[in-house]
Write an enzyme that holds these catalytic residues in place. Structure first.
Site, short mmCIF file in Angstrom:
data_model
loop_
_atom_site.label_atom_id
_atom_site.label_comp_id
_atom_site.label_asym_id
_atom_site.label_seq_id
_atom_site.Cartn_x
_atom_site.Cartn_y
_atom_site.Cartn_z
N ARG A 47 40.98 43.38 38.45
CA ARG A 47 41.11 42.38 39.51
C ARG A 47 41.44 43.09 40.82
O ARG A 47 42.49 43.71 40.95
CB ARG A 47 42.21 41.38 39.15
CG ARG A 47 42.46 40.27 40.15
CD ARG A 47 43.57 39.36 39.61
NE ARG A 47 43.81 38.19 40.44
CZ ARG A 47 44.65 38.16 41.46
NH1 ARG A 47 45.35 39.25 41.78
NH2 ARG A 47 44.82 37.05 42.16
N SER A 117 38.37 29.99 35.04
CA SER A 117 39.67 29.41 35.38
C SER A 117 39.56 27.90 35.35
O SER A 117 38.68 27.31 35.98
CB SER A 117 40.10 29.85 36.78
OG SER A 117 40.38 31.23 36.81
N LYS A 147 50.85 34.08 42.01
CA LYS A 147 50.31 32.89 42.68
C LYS A 147 51.39 31.81 42.70
O LYS A 147 51.37 30.87 41.90
CB LYS A 147 49.05 32.39 41.96
CG LYS A 147 47.87 33.33 42.05
CD LYS A 147 46.62 32.70 41.44
CE LYS A 147 45.41 33.60 41.60
NZ LYS A 147 44.18 32.98 41.04
#
Length: 221
Positions: A47, A117, A147
């Protein structure tokens, strides 16, 4: 690859799913991945959100792809199915803004993993399963430092999703849980039905990465 992957009845490996921290330090990242693999890591998502030159990005991706093959880890690229294709990755993870699942499937073929997701949205999960997703990811299960504004996906939602998945034929899509998971709170997530735990900080920011991965993997024992 032409056939749907089968990992003991699932289309994605059960167990610990590491997500890399965003860093330009490729050597340090490779060492961290190796330590996590010694602790029981089964799969890895690369990522990168911070900007890097295309050349540096590709070089890091190639190094991680090579290491995952050597370690026997399933290698997933975040966001970008074209990069996944270029790196001959095992698959790609798509968020809400990362393009169309069916377009990715047409490009990557049936033998590659496409994870998606679903945040805290069971209706989205149903729709994407109908389109052929290989795993559905829910989160944040717990408050997430990565997040902090993410919607919460409670354990009750995971239970509902697991019932949905258990009705599908084998190899069935897997359910991934993400968000604030670490060794001390992982077991209830697995008990709620998660097939895999996606973890960033709980592994890669630990003082002892191997020990942290091993402790998280114990949730599946």
């Amino acid at each position: 690859m032409t056939s749907v992957p089968d990992y003991d009845g699932l289309r994605f490996p059960r167990g610990l799913y590491g997500i890399t921290p965003d860093t330009d330090d490729t050597a340090g990242l490779l060492a961290a991945i190796a330590a996590a693999a010694r602790g029981g890591l089964r799969s890895l998502q690369w990522r990168r959100k911070q900007s890097a030159s295309p050349e540096a990005l590709l070089a890091q991706g190639q190094a991680i792809a090579r290491q995952c093959r050597e370690l026997g880890l399933v290698f997933i690229v975040n966001d970008d199915w074209r990069m996944a294709q270029d790196l001959d990755a095992d698959g790609v993870h798509l968020g809400r803004d990362d393009g169309d699942l069916q377009a990715a499937r047409a490009a990557l073929g049936q033998g590659r993993i496409i994870g998606v997701s679903c945040y805290a949205d069971l209706a989205r999960a149903r729709a994407l399963l109908a389109q052929g997703a290989d795993y559905i990811a829910f989160g944040a299960v717990y408050p997430s430092p990565t997040k902090p504004q993410a919607a919460r996906a409670p354990l009750e939602l995971l239970m509902q999703a697991r019932k949905l998945l258990d009705e599908l034929p084998a190899p069935r899509p897997a359910m991934v849980a993400i968000g604030g998971i670490h060794a001390a709170n992982a077991a209830p997530v697995v008990q709620a039905g998660a097939d895999a735990l996606a973890i960033i900080q709980g592994i890669f920011q630990a003082d002892d990465i191997e020990a942290a991965a091993s402790a998280c993997a114990q949730a599946f024992a």
